[in-house]
Design a protein around this motif. Structure first.
Motif, short mmCIF file in Angstrom:
data_model
loop_
_atom_site.label_atom_id
_atom_site.label_comp_id
_atom_site.label_asym_id
_atom_site.label_seq_id
_atom_site.Cartn_x
_atom_site.Cartn_y
_atom_site.Cartn_z
N GLY A 1 0.85 -1.16 0.00
CA GLY A 1 0.00 0.00 0.00
C GLY A 1 0.89 1.22 0.00
N ASP A 2 0.30 2.35 0.04
CA ASP A 2 1.10 3.56 -0.07
C ASP A 2 1.76 3.90 1.23
N GLY A 3 2.43 4.97 1.20
CA GLY A 3 3.05 5.44 2.42
C GLY A 3 4.54 5.22 2.48
N LEU A 4 5.06 4.68 1.45
CA LEU A 4 6.49 4.46 1.45
C LEU A 4 7.08 5.03 0.19
N CYS A 5 8.31 5.35 0.30
CA CYS A 5 9.02 5.65 -0.91
C CYS A 5 10.32 4.87 -0.87
N VAL A 6 10.91 4.80 -1.98
CA VAL A 6 12.08 3.95 -2.08
C VAL A 6 13.32 4.80 -2.23
N GLY A 7 14.28 4.46 -1.49
CA GLY A 7 15.57 5.10 -1.64
C GLY A 7 16.53 4.12 -2.27
N LEU A 8 17.48 4.68 -2.90
CA LEU A 8 18.44 3.82 -3.59
C LEU A 8 19.82 4.05 -3.01
#
Length: 699
Positions: free
Chosen positions: A436-443
């Motif tokens: 679900g939403d609420g996250l973002c991805v870091g690299l």
DNA sequence: CTTAGGG
DNA sequence: CCCTAAG
């Protein structure tokens, strides 16, 4: 029939902070795994399971206490309350979500001690183990979430479909899923002696399906005769329904004095089931009044907490329809894959084709990465001391800290020319589908965060030749979704540095940070870089050539999040013939001025209704520009030309071009109007006003 | 497959 | 850019 989406996730060995009581140790590692229906993982689910396992091991003196936690992500309010009765302990977890679905979860302490083995051994062996039971007062809802204890599953024999922990299931394709045994091994390495002993104890006591795998959410219906009907989704038997008498269901039965009565007894329930909702309502109201409002309502996530909403049956149906309707694969439209894949249970068959299928035959230079390890890492979290403080500062509240988790089998294939941003988005989409939403991805690349989303992977140093183990992803709380007030105590979730954990599957809480490291893919890579140059060659005459030298035509991104082996397999089965079905939204490639110039020129010549010709004329060699793209671009150009320069965004288009757009548009509109007899009213209008003015100099 | 439009 | 209804 609506097929339920199933999500399999789990954790093992993340730390649970101390229950606010002096006698309890600071933290417990609680191994568990569970499966839910629906694709939304909430802290609620997490908490329920954790709490259950926690209490499994908390057999010390009886004293009542209450602890609670709130789910930051789903705007759910969770209350965990331990109740004790008859010397048995149970844990009750209440929650409500926005749409009014209310459910209670009970984690009953059912681990058989020598003292209570008298009744549990024979009639219901599984009751000897920890079980999680939930009731719901939304029984009418088709998607009412129910928890069953292990007994039901067990009695259904082969229906205990979620016992994926077994190597036989996990290891079939050899693509990164680790058999449980191995996981356990890893787990053990992570734990200190105390915890190790603890886990060992649990593992010894509980079979996989009863303890490590808590099957939590099969849709269930309670019929009027008091029997408990539930559907189970077997690995090979998608929708199997079975019933069990309430007598057989281990339900916590409570009186209004909130004392637990016989929650650990397999004996018949004394209390009609219907009495529960009343109590629930009351409690829910209470919770609502006191806590719910503290959770910042973020509508999107909130709605997502509806399991049935996540079924996205509409998507699936439409997609199926589309597949039937046309077999085209251009442009690639595979987004729905994410939504449909897990519903495909009806396809039944599992397949050993595995993911290899999806990357095969792809002639693009792409990196195939099999992300088989994901473990949390955070740079932003505070010091351990702070964390500890946050856990213990507020009584009666539980702050969960997930040390790490792992998302297995996130398979991603992406061209080198893709941007870092698109890679992130790809991973995000895969993960988001699950979480679900609420996250973002870091690299992270070699430990360093890659912040520039616009650099290509190549520029960043992510290429075929690269060691993929230097790459890492992190799940980070979405900045736009931050809601500081996590729990009444006010102390937000703190996330420590982590250690990799074994059995874990899918993360559950958006407040978490974790990292994904990727192993070199077992997939055959396609390292032939020769085409790269070629694909951009020989188009020097086209207006599009100036553009995009760095990008060769890219197959759409491909990301295959692994929900479980079954779902993965199903996907494969689904698209045996069309390997490229799984793909992603195409990369956004803004039109360059040169391209716009070419487009305008072509439209001036050909008119606005012949996009295929326009494509052939001006973008023939730009394979990534479809005639639909050109049509769309014209549309936006027209829009751009009509709005004020202040409102325009992106690379500014020369005014001269825009005017040509306007002129061409009016001209060709007029031509079109001439051919098709207009309604008289229109005729009058047009004749008198606009037409004459702006048709002069085109062509 | 193309067009035309809405999303 | 995506998706789809209509030709």
């Amino acid at each position: 029939m609506v097929l339920q989406k199933r999500l399999d996730y789990g954790f093992s060995g993340y730390e649970v902070p101390a229950v606010p009581r002096a006698t309890r140790s600071a933290r417990k590692r609680v191994p568990f795994r569970k499966i839910v229906e629906g694709n939304q993982i909430s802290a609620f689910d997490l908490l329920a399971t954790v709490a259950g396992k926690l209490l499994d091991k908390e057999n010390d003196t009886a004293s009542n206490y209450t602890w609670s936690a709130e789910d930051q992500s789903a705007a759910e309010t969770n209350t965990v309350k331990e109740e004790r009765g008859d010397g048995n302990q149970s844990l009750k977890l209440e929650f409500c979500n926005q749409d009014g679905a209310k459910a209670e979860f009970f984690a009953s302490e059912l681990v058989s001690q020598t003292s209570d083995s008298n009744y549990s051994s024979k009639e219901s062996p599984s009751l000897r183990n920890g079980a999680l039971v939930a009731t719901s007062d939304c029984l009418e809802r088709a998607d009412a979430q129910k928890l069953m204890n292990g007994k039901i599953k067990k009695e259904m024999g082969g229906l205990s479909c979620h016992v994926e922990a077994g190597p036989s299931v996990c290891g079939t394709s050899g693509d990164g899923i680790k058999p449980v045994s191995e996981n356990k091994l890893l787990m053990d390495e992570e734990l200190d002696r105390t915890d190790k002993a603890l886990i060992g104890e649990v593992a010894d006591k509980c079979s996989l399906e009863d303890a490590l795998v808590l099957d939590v959410k099969p849709p269930a219906i309670v019929s009027s005769d008091g029997s408990f009907k539930a559907r189970s989704y077997g690995d090979h038997n998608p929708l199997v329904s079975f019933t069990a008498k309430w007598d057989d269901v281990n339900v916590v039965s409570r009186d209004d004095d909130e004392k637990s009565s016989g929650c650990t007894h397999p004996s018949p329930l004394r209390e009609p089931f219907r009495s529960t909702p009343r109590i629930v309502d009351r409690r829910i109201r209470k919770i609502l009044a006191s806590k719910y409002r503290k959770v910042a309502p973020r509508s999107k996530n909130v709605t997502n907490s509806n399991f049935d909403e996540n079924l996205k049956s509409g998507y699936c149906n439409r997609s199926a329809y589309k597949r039937l309707r046309s077999g085209r694969n251009y442009p690639f439209k595979k987004r729905k894959f994410f939504y449909c894949r897990s519903e495909s249970n009806s396809d039944g068959g599992t397949s050993s084709e595995g993911i290899s299928d999806s990357s095969g035959n792809n002639n693009n230079r792409s990196i195939s990465i099999l992300y088989s390890k994901m473990h949390g890492v955070t740079g932003e979290s505070s010091s351990p001391a702070d964390q500890h403080k946050s856990f213990t500062s507020s009584n009666s509240h539980v702050k969960l800290r997930i040390k790490s988790f792992r998302v297995p089998e996130l398979f991603i294939e992406i061209p080198e020319s893709a941007t870092v941003g698109s890679l992130k988005r790809t991973v995000m989409e895969a993960v988001t589908t699950i979480l679900g939403d609420g996250l973002c991805v870091g690299l992270l690349l070699q430990g360093k965060k890659v912040r520039d989303d616009n650099k290509t992977l190549l520029q960043t140093g992510i290429s075929c030749d690269n060691q993929m183990d230097t790459l890492g992803f992190s799940l980070e709380p979405n900045p736009s979704h931050t809601s500081p007030s996590l729990c009444p105590g006010g102390s937000p979730l703190k996330l420590p540095r982590d250690t990799p954990l074994p059995l874990s599957r899918y993360p559950a809480n958006p407040g978490l940070v974790n990292q994904v490291t990727c192993d070199p893919s077992p997939e055959p890579r396609k390292p032939n870089l020769g085409n790269f140059i070629e694909s951009n060659n020989g188009c020097a005459s086209s207006p599009t050539d100036m553009f995009d030298k760095s990008t060769h035509e890219s197959k759409a991104l491909l990301a295959v999040p692994a929900l479980s082996m079954e779902t993965l397999a199903v996907v494969q089965a689904h698209k045996k013939s069309k390997q490229s079905e799984v793909a992603q939204r195409r990369i956004r490639r803004p039109f360059s001025i040169t391209e716009v110039e070419g487009l305008v020129q072509a439209v001036e010549k050909l008119g606005t209704g012949r996009w295929r010709d326009v494509k052939l004329r001006a973008f023939d060699k730009a394979k990534h520009r479809t005639y639909v793209d050109l049509k769309d671009k014209w549309k936006t150009l027209l829009h751009t030309a009509r709005i004020s320069p202040q409102q325009r965004r992106g690379e500014p288009v020369p005014q001269e071009l825009l005017e040509r757009v306007l002129n061409a548009h009016t001209y060709w509109s007029q031509q079109q109007a001439k051919q098709q007899p207009l309604p008289e009213s229109c005729l009058l209008y047009h004749n008198s006003t606009m037409i004459a003015s702006s048709r002069s100099d085109v062509d």
